[in-house]
Design a protein around this motif. Structure first.
Motif, PDB file in Angstrom:
ATOM      1  N   ALA A  47       0.928  -1.190   0.289  1.00 27.71           N
ATOM      2  CA  ALA A  47      -0.074   0.050   0.156  1.00 27.71           C
ATOM      3  C   ALA A  47       0.941   1.177   0.052  1.00 27.71           C
ATOM      4  N   LEU A  48       0.398   2.031  -0.707  1.00 34.55           N
ATOM      5  CA  LEU A  48       1.229   3.395  -0.970  1.00 34.55           C
ATOM      6  C   LEU A  48       0.471   4.757  -0.740  1.00 34.55           C
ATOM      7  N   ASN A  49       0.638   5.398   0.273  1.00 35.94           N
ATOM      8  CA  ASN A  49      -0.209   6.563   0.480  1.00 35.94           C
ATOM      9  C   ASN A  49       0.144   7.654  -0.217  1.00 35.94           C
ATOM     10  N   ASP A  50      -0.667   8.587  -1.159  1.00 38.38           N
ATOM     11  CA  ASP A  50      -0.415   9.689  -1.872  1.00 38.38           C
ATOM     12  C   ASP A  50      -0.465  10.721  -0.981  1.00 38.38           C
ATOM     13  N   GLY A  51      -1.220  10.539   0.042  1.00 39.31           N
ATOM     14  CA  GLY A  51      -1.374  11.820   1.124  1.00 39.31           C
ATOM     15  C   GLY A  51      -3.050  11.810   1.399  1.00 39.31           C
ATOM     16  N   THR A  52      -3.124  12.852   1.959  1.00 46.90           N
ATOM     17  CA  THR A  52      -4.626  13.095   2.656  1.00 46.90           C
ATOM     18  C   THR A  52      -5.405  14.472   1.997  1.00 46.90           C
ATOM     19  N   SER A  53      -6.517  14.334   1.920  1.00 44.48           N
ATOM     20  CA  SER A  53      -7.367  15.520   1.658  1.00 44.48           C
ATOM     21  C   SER A  53      -8.680  15.607   2.210  1.00 44.48           C
ATOM     22  N   ASP A  54      -8.966  16.932   2.756  1.00 44.94           N
ATOM     23  CA  ASP A  54     -10.572  16.922   3.426  1.00 44.94           C
ATOM     24  C   ASP A  54     -11.621  16.800   2.491  1.00 44.94           C
ATOM     25  N   MET A  55     -12.832  16.076   2.721  1.00 44.07           N
ATOM     26  CA  MET A  55     -13.705  15.442   2.049  1.00 44.07           C
ATOM     27  C   MET A  55     -15.096  16.135   2.795  1.00 44.07           C
ATOM     28  N   PRO A  56     -15.727  16.953   2.221  1.00 41.46           N
ATOM     29  CA  PRO A  56     -16.889  17.685   2.752  1.00 41.46           C
ATOM     30  C   PRO A  56     -18.111  16.365   2.748  1.00 41.46           C
ATOM     31  N   ALA A  57     -18.063  15.289   3.257  1.00 40.37           N
ATOM     32  CA  ALA A  57     -18.990  14.399   3.109  1.00 40.37           C
ATOM     33  C   ALA A  57     -20.300  14.591   3.435  1.00 40.37           C
ATOM     34  N   VAL A  81     -14.199  15.312   6.445  1.00 38.28           N
ATOM     35  CA  VAL A  81     -13.341  14.397   7.238  1.00 38.28           C
ATOM     36  C   VAL A  81     -12.014  14.187   6.224  1.00 38.28           C
ATOM     37  N   GLU A  82     -10.959  13.913   6.961  1.00 42.59           N
ATOM     38  CA  GLU A  82      -9.714  13.955   6.312  1.00 42.59           C
ATOM     39  C   GLU A  82      -9.441  12.434   5.763  1.00 42.59           C
ATOM     40  N   GLY A  83      -9.486  12.275   4.483  1.00 43.25           N
ATOM     41  CA  GLY A  83      -9.650  11.093   3.736  1.00 43.25           C
ATOM     42  C   GLY A  83      -8.183  10.893   3.032  1.00 43.25           C
ATOM     43  N   SER A  84      -7.951   9.452   3.197  1.00 40.87           N
ATOM     44  CA  SER A  84      -6.802   8.986   2.488  1.00 40.87           C
ATOM     45  C   SER A  84      -6.934   8.734   0.804  1.00 40.87           C
ATOM     46  N   ILE A  85      -5.532   8.863   0.220  1.00 34.60           N
ATOM     47  CA  ILE A  85      -5.570   8.502  -1.126  1.00 34.60           C
ATOM     48  C   ILE A  85      -4.566   7.509  -1.322  1.00 34.60           C
ATOM     49  N   ASN A  86      -4.941   6.304  -1.676  1.00 33.93           N
ATOM     50  CA  ASN A  86      -4.128   5.129  -1.667  1.00 33.93           C
ATOM     51  C   ASN A  86      -3.774   4.618  -2.955  1.00 33.93           C
ATOM     52  N   GLY A  87      -2.518   4.203  -3.293  1.00 35.28           N
ATOM     53  CA  GLY A  87      -2.513   3.257  -4.423  1.00 35.28           C
ATOM     54  C   GLY A  87      -1.824   2.081  -3.820  1.00 35.28           C
ATOM     55  N   PHE A  88      -1.621   0.942  -4.955  1.00 35.11           N
ATOM     56  CA  PHE A  88      -1.371  -0.379  -4.269  1.00 35.11           C
ATOM     57  C   PHE A  88      -0.218  -1.126  -5.536  1.00 35.11           C
ATOM     58  N   LEU A  89       0.702  -1.598  -4.887  1.00 32.54           N
ATOM     59  CA  LEU A  89       1.718  -2.019  -5.856  1.00 32.54           C
ATOM     60  C   LEU A  89       1.681  -3.636  -5.525  1.00 32.54           C
ATOM     61  N   VAL A  90       1.420  -4.279  -6.831  1.00 32.89           N
ATOM     62  CA  VAL A  90       1.419  -5.822  -6.774  1.00 32.89           C
ATOM     63  C   VAL A  90       2.731  -6.228  -7.329  1.00 32.89           C
ATOM     64  N   HIS A 271      -9.709   4.761  -0.580  1.00 33.27           N
ATOM     65  CA  HIS A 271     -10.002   5.876   0.220  1.00 33.27           C
ATOM     66  C   HIS A 271     -10.416   5.564   1.656  1.00 33.27           C
ATOM     67  N   ILE A 272      -9.807   4.322   1.981  1.00 32.22           N
ATOM     68  CA  ILE A 272     -10.022   4.028   3.360  1.00 32.22           C
ATOM     69  C   ILE A 272      -8.696   4.203   4.103  1.00 32.22           C
ATOM     70  N   ALA A 273      -8.936   4.767   5.415  1.00 30.12           N
ATOM     71  CA  ALA A 273      -7.622   5.150   6.282  1.00 30.12           C
ATOM     72  C   ALA A 273      -6.414   4.207   6.141  1.00 30.12           C
ATOM     73  N   PHE A 274      -5.313   4.786   5.730  1.00 26.89           N
ATOM     74  CA  PHE A 274      -3.904   4.161   5.115  1.00 26.89           C
ATOM     75  C   PHE A 274      -3.639   3.226   6.239  1.00 26.89           C
ATOM     76  N   PRO A 275      -3.434   1.873   5.983  1.00 25.83           N
ATOM     77  CA  PRO A 275      -3.043   1.388   4.560  1.00 25.83           C
ATOM     78  C   PRO A 275      -4.490   0.974   3.673  1.00 25.83           C
ATOM     79  N   GLY A 276      -5.364   1.177   4.386  1.00 26.40           N
ATOM     80  CA  GLY A 276      -6.647   0.908   3.535  1.00 26.40           C
ATOM     81  C   GLY A 276      -6.861  -0.462   3.326  1.00 26.40           C
ATOM     82  N   ILE A 277      -6.041  -1.791   3.951  1.00 26.23           N
ATOM     83  CA  ILE A 277      -6.338  -3.048   3.696  1.00 26.23           C
ATOM     84  C   ILE A 277      -7.006  -3.685   4.957  1.00 26.23           C
ATOM     85  N   GLY A 278      -8.044  -4.369   4.732  1.00 26.40           N
ATOM     86  CA  GLY A 278      -8.610  -5.278   5.540  1.00 26.40           C
ATOM     87  C   GLY A 278      -9.826  -6.046   5.262  1.00 26.40           C
TER      88      GLY A 278
END
Length: 302
Positions: A47-57, A81-90, A271-278
Motif C-alpha cells: 500500500a502506498l499513500n499519496d497523502g490526505t485531503s479533506d472531504m465534505p462528506a 473528514v480527512e481522507g486517504s488517497i492510496n495506490g497499491f503495488l502488486v 479512500h480507506i484510512a491508510f493502509p486501507g487494507i482489511g
C-alpha cells in the motif's frame, strides 16, 4: 572580537531558542513514509499513500445531512473528514504492477507523495512494468505524469476502453500514448496472470476493480467502490455526487460487498484510512470493516 559575558550569554540563549524551534519544527514534519506491505499468496502487495485531503462528506453524499453526521460520529469523525488517497503495488516476482497513481504533485503539499513512498519501500519508478487504472478521476490518474512527462518511464498504462477517452484525463494519458505505452481493455479481458479485471460501471463508465489472486488468497483492489468508510460500510446504499450513474454504482457496491464478505476476501481501498487494507463482515443491513492486523512477516514475491 571578544564577546562580553552578557553578550555571550545572550547569544547562547538565542541559539538555544533556535535549536528548540528547529527541533519543534522537525517534530511537525509529518508521519513516517506511507507504505505498508503484506503477502497475498506468493505476491507482495504494498500500500502506498499519496497523502490526505479533506472531504465534505455532508455535502457530497446523497443522504440526510444529520444522518451522515450521526453515522460519522459513531467513528469519532466529523465532516469534512480527512481522507486517504492510496495506490497499491502488486509484486508478482516477475512483474511490478501499480494500481492507481494518486493525485500527483502540484495540487497540495499534503498530496503527491506516492512515488516518494514507492522509493521508501525499495522500488524505483523505473521498476514499474504496468500501471492499472481503476478509473479516470484525477486522484487516480494525475500521478501518471510529472511536468508533462511520464512518471513511470518503463510502464505500460492499462485503462478500460470506456474510460480511455475522458477529456479530463487526456493530458495524463498523452505521454504514454505518444510512447506506445497506453493500452485499453474491454469487459472480460485479462492482462497479467494473477490479476482478474472486474468491470464495475457506475462510478465512471469504465470503473474497474482488480482481483489479485495467488496461493488461494484474493485481494480486491476496488478503486472508488467506497468513499466515506464511516458511512458507506454500514449504509452501502448511500451514493455520492462523484458517481456518473449513482444507481449503477449502488448496485455494484452492494454486489461486491456481498461477494467479499461471503468469501472473506482481502480489500484494498483507495479512500480507506491508510493502509486501507482489511476484510469485511456482514452486520445487520450493512457491513463492518475489520482492518488488517499489523504484520512484519512478509516474504519476497515468488
Amino acid at each position: 572580537m571578544k564577546l562580553s559575558k552578557t553578550a555571550l550569554l545572550s547569544a547562547l540563549a538565542a541559539s538555544s531558542v533556535l535549536v528548540s524551534t528547529a527541533q519543534a519544527d522537525d517534530h511537525q514534519l509529518g508521519q513516517a513514509p506511507g507504505f505498508y506491505r503484506m503477502n497475498v499468496g506468493d505476491f507482495v502487495v504494498t500500500a502506498l499513500n499519496d497523502g490526505t485531503s479533506d472531504m465534505p462528506a455532508h455535502r457530497l453524499l446523497h443522504w440526510d445531512e444529520d444522518k451522515i453526521r450521526e453515522a460519522m460520529a459513531e467513528h469519532f469523525m466529523e465532516s469534512p473528514v480527512e481522507g486517504s488517497i492510496n495506490g497499491f503495488l502488486v509484486d508478482t516476482g516477475e512483474y511490478q504492477i501499480l494500481i492507481d497513481t494518486g493525485m500527483g504533485a502540484g495540487v497540495s503539499p499534503a498530496l503527491g507523495k506516492l512515488t516518494t513512498h514507492l522509493a521508501a519501500a525499495g522500488y524505483s519508478v523505473d521498476d514499474i512494468d504496468a500501471v492499472y487504472i481503476t478509473h479516470f478521476h484525477g486522484d487516480h490518474v494525475s500521478g501518471l505524469v510529472n511536468d508533462g512527462k511520464r512518471s513511470f518511464p518503463n510502464a505500460t498504462v492499462y485503462v478500460h476502453e470506456r474510460d480511455a477517452t475522458a477529456e479530463s484525463a487526456a493530458a495524463k494519458y498523452a505521454p504514454y500514448q505518444a510512447a506506445d505505452k497506453f493500452k485499453t481493455f474491454a469487459d472480460g479481458e485479462q492482462i497479467h496472470e494473477g490479476i482478474k479485471i472486474n468491470p464495475t460501471s457506475g462510478h465512471t463508465p469504465g470503473h474497474s476493480v482488480y482481483h489479485v489472486e495467488s496461493g488461494g488468497q484474493t485481494m480486491v483492489v476496488w478503486g472508488d467502490t467506497l468513499h466515506v468508510a464511516g458511512v458507506q460500510f454500514a449504509h452501502p446504499e448511500v451514493t455520492i455526487q462523484y458517481d456518473s450513474d449513482p444507481a449503477a454504482a449502488r448496485a455494484q457496491r452492494l454486489a461486491l460487498f456481498k461477494t467479499i464478505a461471503e468469501n472473506e476476501y482481502w480489500v484494498a481501498g483507495a479512500h480507506i484510512a491508510f493502509p486501507g487494507i482489511g476484510r469485511m463482515k456482514a452486520d445487520g443491513d450493512g457491513y463492518r470493516w475489520v482492518p488488517a492486523n499489523y504484520t512484519t512477516r512478509v516474504e519476497a514475491a515468488q
